[in-house]
Design a protein around this motif. Structure first.
Motif, PDB file in Angstrom:
ATOM      1  N   ILE A 184       0.864  -1.185   0.000  1.00 42.75           N
ATOM      2  CA  ILE A 184       0.000   0.000   0.000  1.00 42.75           C
ATOM      3  C   ILE A 184       0.899   1.233   0.000  1.00 42.75           C
ATOM      4  O   ILE A 184       1.739   1.375   0.898  1.00 42.75           O
ATOM      5  N   PRO A 185       0.772   2.117  -0.983  1.00 47.64           N
ATOM      6  CA  PRO A 185       1.583   3.329  -0.973  1.00 47.64           C
ATOM      7  C   PRO A 185       0.895   4.480  -0.231  1.00 47.64           C
ATOM      8  O   PRO A 185      -0.320   4.633  -0.316  1.00 47.64           O
ATOM      9  N   PHE A 186       1.699   5.255   0.509  1.00 46.51           N
ATOM     10  CA  PHE A 186       1.222   6.533   1.054  1.00 46.51           C
ATOM     11  C   PHE A 186       2.203   7.586   0.554  1.00 46.51           C
ATOM     12  O   PHE A 186       3.383   7.567   0.931  1.00 46.51           O
ATOM     13  N   ARG A 225       4.068  10.575   5.883  1.00 45.29           N
ATOM     14  CA  ARG A 225       3.991   9.859   7.175  1.00 45.29           C
ATOM     15  C   ARG A 225       2.706  10.211   7.911  1.00 45.29           C
ATOM     16  O   ARG A 225       2.075   9.363   8.532  1.00 45.29           O
ATOM     17  N   LYS A 226       2.316  11.482   7.820  1.00 43.46           N
ATOM     18  CA  LYS A 226       1.056  11.893   8.478  1.00 43.46           C
ATOM     19  C   LYS A 226      -0.130  11.178   7.834  1.00 43.46           C
ATOM     20  O   LYS A 226      -1.047  10.735   8.521  1.00 43.46           O
ATOM     21  N   LYS A 227      -0.106  11.051   6.500  1.00 41.41           N
ATOM     22  CA  LYS A 227      -1.207  10.346   5.801  1.00 41.41           C
ATOM     23  C   LYS A 227      -1.296   8.899   6.284  1.00 41.41           C
ATOM     24  O   LYS A 227      -2.378   8.383   6.563  1.00 41.41           O
ATOM     25  N   ALA A 228      -0.130   8.248   6.343  1.00 36.90           N
ATOM     26  CA  ALA A 228      -0.116   6.834   6.751  1.00 36.90           C
ATOM     27  C   ALA A 228      -0.584   6.701   8.200  1.00 36.90           C
ATOM     28  O   ALA A 228      -1.393   5.818   8.525  1.00 36.90           O
ATOM     29  N   VAL A 277       5.963   4.266   2.241  1.00 36.98           N
ATOM     30  CA  VAL A 277       5.575   5.623   2.633  1.00 36.98           C
ATOM     31  C   VAL A 277       6.677   6.601   2.244  1.00 36.98           C
ATOM     32  O   VAL A 277       7.857   6.326   2.448  1.00 36.98           O
ATOM     33  N   GLY A 278       6.290   7.759   1.681  1.00 39.68           N
ATOM     34  CA  GLY A 278       7.291   8.786   1.389  1.00 39.68           C
ATOM     35  C   GLY A 278       6.901   9.639   0.198  1.00 39.68           C
ATOM     36  O   GLY A 278       5.753   9.595  -0.269  1.00 39.68           O
ATOM     37  N   THR A 279       7.869  10.404  -0.293  1.00 38.53           N
ATOM     38  CA  THR A 279       7.635  11.176  -1.516  1.00 38.53           C
ATOM     39  C   THR A 279       7.578  10.184  -2.689  1.00 38.53           C
ATOM     40  O   THR A 279       7.937   9.014  -2.535  1.00 38.53           O
ATOM     41  N   ALA A 280       7.197  10.693  -3.847  1.00 36.16           N
ATOM     42  CA  ALA A 280       7.139   9.813  -5.030  1.00 36.16           C
ATOM     43  C   ALA A 280       8.502   9.159  -5.251  1.00 36.16           C
ATOM     44  O   ALA A 280       8.584   7.960  -5.560  1.00 36.16           O
ATOM     45  N   GLU A 281       9.561   9.929  -5.070  1.00 33.61           N
ATOM     46  CA  GLU A 281      10.916   9.381  -5.287  1.00 33.61           C
ATOM     47  C   GLU A 281      11.203   8.296  -4.249  1.00 33.61           C
ATOM     48  O   GLU A 281      11.773   7.250  -4.582  1.00 33.61           O
ATOM     49  N   GLN A 282      10.823   8.547  -2.992  1.00 37.21           N
ATOM     50  CA  GLN A 282      11.097   7.545  -1.948  1.00 37.21           C
ATOM     51  C   GLN A 282      10.294   6.259  -2.165  1.00 37.21           C
ATOM     52  O   GLN A 282      10.798   5.163  -1.932  1.00 37.21           O
TER      53      GLN A 282
END
Ligand SMILES: Cc1cc2nc3c(=O)[nH]c(=O)nc-3n(C[C@H](O)[C@H](O)[C@H](O)COP(=O)(O)O)c2cc1C
Length: 432
Positions: A262-264, A273-276, A352-357
């Motif tokens: 699951i991506p956040f 991280r807040k979204k997750a 979890v992270g930015t698109a790059e992460q």
């Protein structure tokens, strides 16, 4: 009561627009396929009661038949594959072969069948049995089921439909055969009354996690779904399946393994991280235990929620339960904690992270030999898919890890599986 003021609730999952939107988003993202799971019963296992699942709307409390959904999505997309679950335990091979041949025509060659043997007692009870069939027996039966379906799909040669108006020939009788399958569990005469479909048959998918289930997957599946929260577990599963496929004389590169996550995704790591955290905090432990009870076919309502998880033998998915117990022992988790964790996404890892992460995590997992591709699971639909397609897909494309355009038309082409050949070897009546 302010009846006139409350906006009407639109039950999205019962409308065609809901599925069309998901299909269009994923096709914009050049996904191979969308997948719809299925159970043939409401989740009545936790306390043998439907009250809480209905109140909470837990997984599979209400779902549409996925073959109808697949046809509907197929009508508004051109390239996206559509994979659906159908049970090899509660259908007959003829009925199933006809459904998938029809779907393959209607989607112009984009359909896949996730072969399941059905896990739960509730499903058995909906189909006239007091209890469900034993695990090993279900797989033995499913094995013959797949053979019979393959025979039916091969009963029409590709050029059998002649449609010759001048000579008045609809189909060439020498190119359509009865199959006369007469096995231990199934009898079907054939031929199928659907001509050969664009892919010849659906792409075969499976998700076994037991020893027998993994053998079944390695023998039949062209794509395999997997849930494992740890990189070590995913690597071990990957190696195990590939070597089993080789043992069955198959090319392991044609047995694709797709672990789920699951991506956040956020503009910054802290937003992601807040979204997750927000999502995970909302997860309701009882809903998780209702779903765990279905997946394991074991009633978890009888245990103390605030005690450690007991070492019980479950009759459903042993693999997922073993993973849950392993982590619970390591981290001193109670049953309530497990329920919450399960509700956060049935043990799926979260990237979890930015698109790059997130792209980094996908790339790392791929390079570490854990996967041939991935199942992107949504925390919310269609939001998760939109975020992923708009941010992570372009990043993967920049890295040369993902297609920028579809190069084929059928799902087999998207997956690089090559054509189906139904030679004598696929007649299978006596093959092992
Ligand atoms: C990603 C994934 C999707 C699955 N989808 C379904 C489904 O839609 N319906 C179902 O009855 N079982 C489904 N299963 C359960 C599997 O078919 C299988 O029974 C389970 O992984 C346990 O393995 P085993 O049968 O080898 O014990 C799914 C499993 C996974 C990992």
């Amino acid at each position: 009561m302010r009846r006139g003021v409350i906006p009407p609730v639109t039950p999205g999952f019962t409308t065609p627009e809901y599925y069309h939107r998901i299909g269009r988003i994923l096709e914009r993202g050049k996904f191979d396929f969308v997948f719809f799971a299925d159970l043939l019963a409401a989740p009545i296992r936790f306390g043998d009661d439907i009250t809480e699942p209905l109140r909470r709307g837990t997984q599979a409390t209400a779902t549409l038949d996925p073959s109808i959904v697949a046809a509907s999505i197929g009508a508004v997309t051109q390239k996206l594959g559509v994979a659906i679950t159908k049970s090899a335990t509660y259908f007959h091979p003829y009925e199933l072969a006809r459904i998938f041949a029809s779907l393959d025509h209607i989607t112009r060659g984009r359909v896949a069948w996730n072969i399941v043997t059905s896990l739960t007692q509730s499903e058995a009870r909906n189909f006239g049995h007091d209890d469900h069939l034993d695990h090993e027996f279900r797989y033995e039966r499913a094995d013959e089921f797949v053979r019979a379906a393959l025979e039916l799909w091969s009963s029409w040669d590709p050029d059998a439909l002649v449609l010759d108006k001048k000579d008045g020939v609809f189909a060439d009788p020498s190119r359509v055969r009865a199959v006369d399958h007469d096995g231990r569990f199934f009898k079907t005469r054939g031929p199928l009354n659907v001509p050969r479909s664009p892919q010849g048959r659906p792409v075969l998918i499976q998700a076994g996690s037991s020893n027998t289930g993994k053998d079944f997957a390695a023998r039949w599946a062209e794509a395999i779904f997997e849930i494992d929260p740890t990189p070590e577990g995913r690597r071990a599963y990957y190696d195990d399946i590939k070597s089993r496929a080789s043992d069955f004389g198959r090319d392991p590169d044609k047995v694709l393994i797709f672990p789920a996550f699951i991506p956040f995704i956020g503009e910054t790591e802290s937003i992601a991280r807040k979204k997750a955290a927000f999502h995970n905090e909302l997860a309701d432990p009882i809903s998780g235990l209702i779903t765990l009870s279905v997946h394991t076919d074991h009633d978890f309502s009888v245990y103390d929620l605030d005690a450690p998880v007991e070492d019980v033998r479950v009759s459903g998915t042993q693999g997922l339960f073993d993973t849950a117990r392993r982590v619970a022992n390591r981290d001193n988790l109670t049953l309530r904690d497990i329920g919450k964790w399960y509700a956060q996404g049935v043990l799926l890892p979260q990237f979890v992270g930015t698109a790059e992460q997130v792209a980094d995590q996908i790339e790392e997992s791929f390079n570490a030999g854990e996967a041939d591709g991935f199942m992107v699971s949504a925390a919310q639909t269609p939001g998760t898919f939109n975020d992923f397609v708009d941010s992570v897909v372009p990043e993967l494309q920049r890295r040369g890890l993902f297609r920028t355009e579809y190069t084929g038309d059928t799902l087999r082409e998207h997956l690089g599986l090559g054509d189906v050949t139904f030679g004598p070897a696929q007649r299978l009546q006596s093959a092992s």
